[in-house]
Design an enzyme around this catalytic site. Sequence first.
Site, PDB file in Angstrom:
ATOM      1  CE  LYS A  41     -15.652 -22.669  56.910  1.00  0.00           C
ATOM      2  NZ  LYS A  41     -15.580 -21.180  56.940  1.00  0.00           N
ATOM      3  CD  GLU A  62     -31.559 -23.766  50.217  1.00  0.00           C
ATOM      4  OE1 GLU A  62     -31.823 -23.005  49.262  1.00  0.00           O
ATOM      5  OE2 GLU A  62     -32.337 -24.634  50.624  1.00  0.00           O
ATOM      6  CB  CYS A  70     -29.808 -15.610  49.596  1.00  0.00           C
ATOM      7  SG  CYS A  70     -30.997 -16.225  50.798  1.00  0.00           S
ATOM      8  CD  GLU A  93     -25.678 -13.368  45.129  1.00  0.00           C
ATOM      9  OE1 GLU A  93     -24.627 -14.035  45.145  1.00  0.00           O
ATOM     10  OE2 GLU A  93     -26.685 -13.689  45.770  1.00  0.00           O
TER      11      GLU A  93
END
Length: 503
Positions: free
Chosen positions: A195, A271, A305, A407
Amino acid sequence: MTALSAMAQPVDGLEAARREALHFINGAFTKGQTGKSWENRSPLDNSVIGLVHEGGEAEVDAAVRAAHDALKGDWGRMTVEQRTTLLGAVADEINNRFDEFLEAECLDTGKPMGLARHIDIPRGAANFKMFADVIKTIPTEAFESATPDGAGALNYSLRKPRGVIAVVCPWNLPLLLMTWKVGPALACGNTVVVKPSEETPLTATLLGEVMNKVGVPKGVYNVVHGFGPESAGAYLTGHPLVDGVTFTGETRTGEAIMRAASSGMRPVSLELGGKNPALVFADCDMDKAIEGTMRSVFANCGQVCLGTERVYVERPIFDEFVARLKAGAEALTLGHPTDKATNLGPLISQEHRDKVLSYYKLAVEEGATVVTGGGVPEMPGAMADGAWVQPTIWTGLSDDARVVREEIFGPCCHIRPFDTEEEAVALANDTQYGLACSVWTENLSRAHRVSAQMDVGLCWVNSWFLRDLRTPFGGSKQSGIGREGGVHSLEFYTELSNVCIKL
Ligand code: NAD
């Protein structure tokens, strides 16, 4: 053949995929049957790239069943040698179609072609070759056991594929991060349903053509487009025939995926997000520290990331470091991906730009000194409608400011001075995340001492994003569960089964 694959349509190359991104189910392209689609928009200027068909329960079910059946078909009967030869052919075919993949990735993300040419596409191909090599060379274990009758027993382990793997991907490095999962999953003999992110459908779609071209059996690689909740993402992670879920994305999404996978006791590989620090000591090589921090803060417009959003600099070199990073940020060239001078693209979407700009505003409200940036750049022509933001540096925020703790995922960082090594380590570790960090020092003892104290999955010394694909990759704390890379990926993508033979 499933009902959906009977509706298959021919697809040929990027131009067709760009106009209309189709699902790839059981070796065939299909619109599916929801009748729903959305516009894929360019982050450069908000223009429409094309349509993407949205999958629902039926499309996900067809893809998962195709993947389930493929485990028992030709794919399941292949030797490791046959399987890895096919994966080598997949890598070669990505390289044969390099320019198409490059264009697709840059259309979806708006990132500079120079960046995608060196990182995204080569790594997309390399991920298939590397894990093919790993699976060919990895041994299993054997133990001889004593038994009361003196005859003994022999134990050995068999490494088996886990089954159908759901692969849910983000938009920041679409092909690279997707193949980082699909490569090892297929090398280990699993089948996958991918996906892709709703923002970046193209390279996953093109990979379907590659799979067919090189002869990967039907149902081994499937793609269903859609969104998360109440769409393809949620249906896929909740499907009972999925045997494991691997996900890269935000921590909050990871929690939802873990909940979905808990039904039926499916393992997860996660992750997730980060708020990565850089520690710059006065004994660093300043040129190296500036060059590395420029990349770690601004590469891919801060949408990595592993990127740095908190920079801690030892006080004697603080002013010089801030001035030089400011000069570097102001020298960045924002522009079109095809322009060779461009080293900063737009953010992925208008929605993400709204989020990043809300943090730019919040930083000021929280009392930041804006060293540079903080707003929206003036872009020429149609690009004025794109998702552009200025590269931004702040100082002066308190350690509990939201801008320092949350973040942001944009081209920005906060720089704060420190006085002692102990203080620097404590500041760096004062976060819910634990993905990556960079330490800048020419003192060897300090490098080892500080690295060992970092609560992260990856610690770089005098570098950033220097990757050996055999090493463990992943986050601690709220940055993830599990490790990917080299033999570490096998923990998730295989089941070890022990055979005990009484002699
Ligand atoms: P996201 O979590 O918003 O979306 C990721 C994917 O999950 C998308 O495909 C989305 O459609 C899907 N999704 C969303 N909700 C879902 C649900 N309830 N069920 C199933 N699927 C669902 O992440 P993003 O915005 O695409 O990516 C940015 C984030 O990814 C950042 O937080 C970044 O740190 C993280 N990231 C982490 C790593 C890493 O290796 N640790 C690498 C890249 C990005």
